[in-house]
Motif scaffolding. Structure first.
Motif, short mmCIF file in Angstrom:
data_model
loop_
_atom_site.label_atom_id
_atom_site.label_comp_id
_atom_site.label_asym_id
_atom_site.label_seq_id
_atom_site.Cartn_x
_atom_site.Cartn_y
_atom_site.Cartn_z
N MET A 129 -2.97 10.15 2.19
CA MET A 129 -2.20 10.15 2.93
C MET A 129 -2.69 7.93 3.68
O MET A 129 -2.94 7.27 2.88
N ASP A 130 -1.49 8.05 3.89
CA ASP A 130 -0.95 6.63 4.49
C ASP A 130 -1.18 6.23 6.58
O ASP A 130 -0.16 6.39 6.93
N GLU A 131 -2.42 5.53 6.27
CA GLU A 131 -2.83 5.35 7.36
C GLU A 131 -2.56 6.52 8.35
O GLU A 131 -1.55 6.81 9.64
N PRO A 132 -3.26 7.20 8.20
CA PRO A 132 -2.89 9.02 9.06
C PRO A 132 -3.27 8.71 10.15
O PRO A 132 -3.35 9.31 11.66
N LYS A 162 0.68 -1.24 -0.17
CA LYS A 162 -0.51 0.27 0.28
C LYS A 162 1.13 0.74 -0.31
O LYS A 162 -0.03 2.42 -1.21
N SER A 163 1.55 1.24 0.92
CA SER A 163 2.73 2.43 1.02
C SER A 163 3.10 2.82 -0.23
O SER A 163 4.04 3.79 -0.89
N THR A 164 3.68 1.90 -1.07
CA THR A 164 4.21 1.13 -2.51
C THR A 164 3.38 1.77 -3.19
O THR A 164 4.08 3.20 -3.99
N PHE A 222 2.43 10.66 5.96
CA PHE A 222 3.47 9.89 6.23
C PHE A 222 2.61 8.89 7.03
O PHE A 222 2.38 9.49 8.49
N GLN A 223 2.79 7.11 6.70
CA GLN A 223 2.69 6.69 8.21
C GLN A 223 3.46 7.13 9.27
O GLN A 223 3.10 6.42 10.61
N GLN A 224 4.74 7.34 9.24
CA GLN A 224 5.76 7.59 10.04
C GLN A 224 5.62 8.94 10.52
O GLN A 224 5.14 9.76 10.08
MG LIG Z 1 2.69 1.00 4.58
#
Ligand SMILES: [Mg+2]
Ligand SMILES: Nc1ncnc2c1ncn2[C@@H]1O[C@H](COP(=O)(O)OP(=O)(O)OP(=O)(O)O)[C@@H](O)[C@H]1O
Lengths: 292, 285
Positions: B174-177, B62-64, B98-100
């Protein structure tokens, strides 16, 4: 995971010879180590003062009793008297001035070139790979052996000492900057790029602040090395400077003079380190305090 | 309700997609030689103004996919387009959450939020007043001068929201915000997101682990298969009318029906991933 990496106090990667590092870092970590609750700052200071008095007093007494040889370990009172003479007659100031001049020049040039090349090589992978073996080679060289050749090249004046100090300062700053910039969290870089950062803005907002902790840890050490470089250079051949004054005193077996020179240098380094600490606190105020 | 992935809604002309991934494959070189296919042959189209969620098991890429849409990662094969133009370098019309944690730790909250504007050449006073407006929106106006390490995890996420949206992008990636937030804060933020999005006409690509969240927020939910080499295995149109009441949406019969249908598909992929992980553990042991 990368966040914690950048928050940890960075270790300097390449510290080269000598004890200058020990002196400086010890003074520093002593301050940052949290005091035990219940022990106020004042009691701690008093305890430190008592400890110093005990050690110096013991030394003095043992010397006066003839148990330790006054020739090799002159009495603290005599050393202080010599320091006072050097200061009150103004004898030491021209020497100190020369040494500081050499140190500051070595430090500025060494740190400047180190920072510049550190940033450059960290950002340009090709250059890093090209130059890496050569930098490793020069870093592996024990720097003291360069002093005689620098004396031949640059003469007895200040420039041979500046060159010598430069070789000490440069590598520390360079390697720390390189590691600091390469160790920058990728996510921070990506985030800034998504927000529209140009390469210059990346440097200003991300790479430089991120590398600052590394750079500072190297500054503490390299300030000491700059002075080490100057003094060792002077000791080996010069016509002025604290190192020269020490060599002169040694030449006439004046151990008090040797110790007096040492004490004066020690205080000079302490004062400079204090200034670096101030600057560091100001520039790194965003960092979480590590007392917890 | 269910539709085939590749065709996409046909009433839009091709160059109107906010995000368009065609046949995108991402292959990572592995340290020991060889390579790892994170995702294979991804087709994804997001029209302007649409809210699309991507759901899939962990490690499914997903992030990719989001990084490729942002231009932070270049696909090994296939191409990425945004509003008709190929994406080269970072996608200037998108913002990325970002997720992080991605706030700059050496900048105060307000400096972080106004960064996108100041870097674009907006004057500092103007950027600050805009940043204050945003901090008020995300409920942080009293924290402008704090540093990120002095904030809670939820406050950092809200700062990140303000930071990403202040530049008024056409696309929000939005990555798992919200996955790190507690349930209440999360619901507040979801509501906030829907409101901001509804008044804006922006395209949103939203990644989540949480199928409930995906259905509640989206116009379309895309399911990613188990890795390695995962690809889109299903795409579901969510036609629950808007505006939606997020507090009660889980009782909506349409929601329940959709959830049952999509979970049936997702479950297969999740258990594949789980079994693969078990098998790998067995090999190692
Ligand atoms: Mg991810
Ligand atoms: N830089 C990289 N180098 C090598 N492999 C990578 C890299 N980035 C991601 N991968 C691999 O690609 C796969 C997909 O990663 P990705 O981060 O896109 O997963 P994800 O779906 O976002 O997972 P999660 O839900 O846990 O965040 C993973 O197996 C991961 O190990």
């Amino acid at each position: 995971m990368t966040m914690t990496g950048s928050k940890e106090s960075p270790k300097s990667v390449h510290t080269s010879p000598d004890g200058a590092r020990g002196q400086l870092t010890r003074g520093r970590s002593g301050k940052s180590a949290g005091r035990k609750p219940g022990m106020s700052a004042l009691t701690m200071r008093t305890a430190q003062l008592v400890l110093a008095l005990v050690v110096l007093g013991g030394w003095e007494l043992l010397g006066r009793a003839g148990i330790i040889d006054e020739f090799f370990f002159p009495l603290p009172s005599d050393i202080l008297a010599t320091v006072w003479v050097w200061i009150s007659t103004g004898y030491v100031f021209p020497h100190l001035l020369i040494t500081m001049e050499e140190s500051i020049l070595a430090f500025i040039v060494g740190a400047g070139v180190g920072l510049f090349l550190g940033f450059l090589l960290a950002r340009v992978r090709f250059l890093e790979r090209l130059l890496d073996p050569f930098l490793q080679m020069f870093n592996a060289l024990p720097r003291v052996v360069l002093a005689p050749i620098f004396l031949l090249w640059f003469g007895l004046g200040i420039w041979s000492k500046v060159a010598f100090g430069f070789t000490l300062v440069f590598f520390i700053v360079f390697f720390n900057t390189l590691e600091g910039v390469k160790g920058v969290d990728r996510v921070l870089v990506d985030n800034a790029r998504m927000l529209g950062a140009t390469e210059k803005q990346l440097l200003r907002h991300v790479f430089i602040p991120s590398a600052l902790t590394w750079i500072f840890s190297s500054l503490h050490i390299s300030v000491g090395f700059a002075i080490t470089g100057a003094v060792v250079g002077e000791y080996l051949g010069a016509s002025a400077g604290v190192g020269y004054a020490i060599a002169q005193a040694q030449g006439v077996f004046d151990t008090r003079g040797v110790f007096a020179g040492m004490f004066i240098l020690m205080f000079a380094v302490l004062v400079i380190d204090l200034l670096v600490n101030r600057l560091e606190k100001h520039l790194l105020k965003w960092r979480p305090s590590r007392s917890a | 309700m269910k539709e085939s992935v590749a065709s996409g809604p046909s009433e839009y002309a091709v160059d109107e997609y906010a995000v368009e991934l065609s046949g995108c494959t991402k292959e990572f070189a592995m340290p020991g030689g060889g390579s790892y296919f994170a995702v294979r042959d991804i087709n994804l189209r997001v029209e302007p103004g649409r809210f699309v969620s991507i759901v899939g098991p962990t490690g499914s890429g997903k992030s990719t996919i989001l990084s490729m849409a942002a231009g932070l990662l270049e696909p090994t094969a296939g191409n990425v387009r945004s509003y008709g133009t190929p994406v080269q370098g970072v996608n200037r019309r998108a913002s990325y959450m970002f997720q992080q944690d991605a706030l700059l730790p050496w900048k105060s909250v307000i400096d972080n939020v106004s960064l996108g504007l100041t870097m674009a050449g907006v004057s500092k006073t103007e950027a600050y007043s805009e940043a204050r407006r945003w901090l008020e929106k995300v409920g942080l106006k009293n924290f402008a001068d704090r540093y990120p390490h002095q904030l809670s995890g939820g406050m950092r996420k809200r700062t990140a929201v303000a930071q990403a949206w202040i530049v008024d992008p056409d696309i929000l990636l939005m990555d798992e915000p919200f996955s790190a937030l507690d349930v209440q804060t999360r619901q507040i933020m979801e509501n906030e997101l829907l409101q901001l999005w509804q008044e804006s006409g922006k395209a949103v690509v939203f990644i989540t682990h949480d199928l409930d969240e995906a259905i509640a927020l989206s116009d379309e939910v895309v399911i990613l298969g188990a890795g390695p080499g995962s690809t889109v295995v299903g795409s579901y149109e969510i036609s629950i009318p808007r505006p939606r009441d997020l507090l009660d949406i889980r009782d909506d019969p349409q929601f329940i029906e959709l959830h049952r249908e999509i979970w049936g598909r997702l479950k297969i992929e999740v258990s594949k991933t789980y079994e693969a992980a078990l098998a790998e553990d067995g090999e190692v042991a």
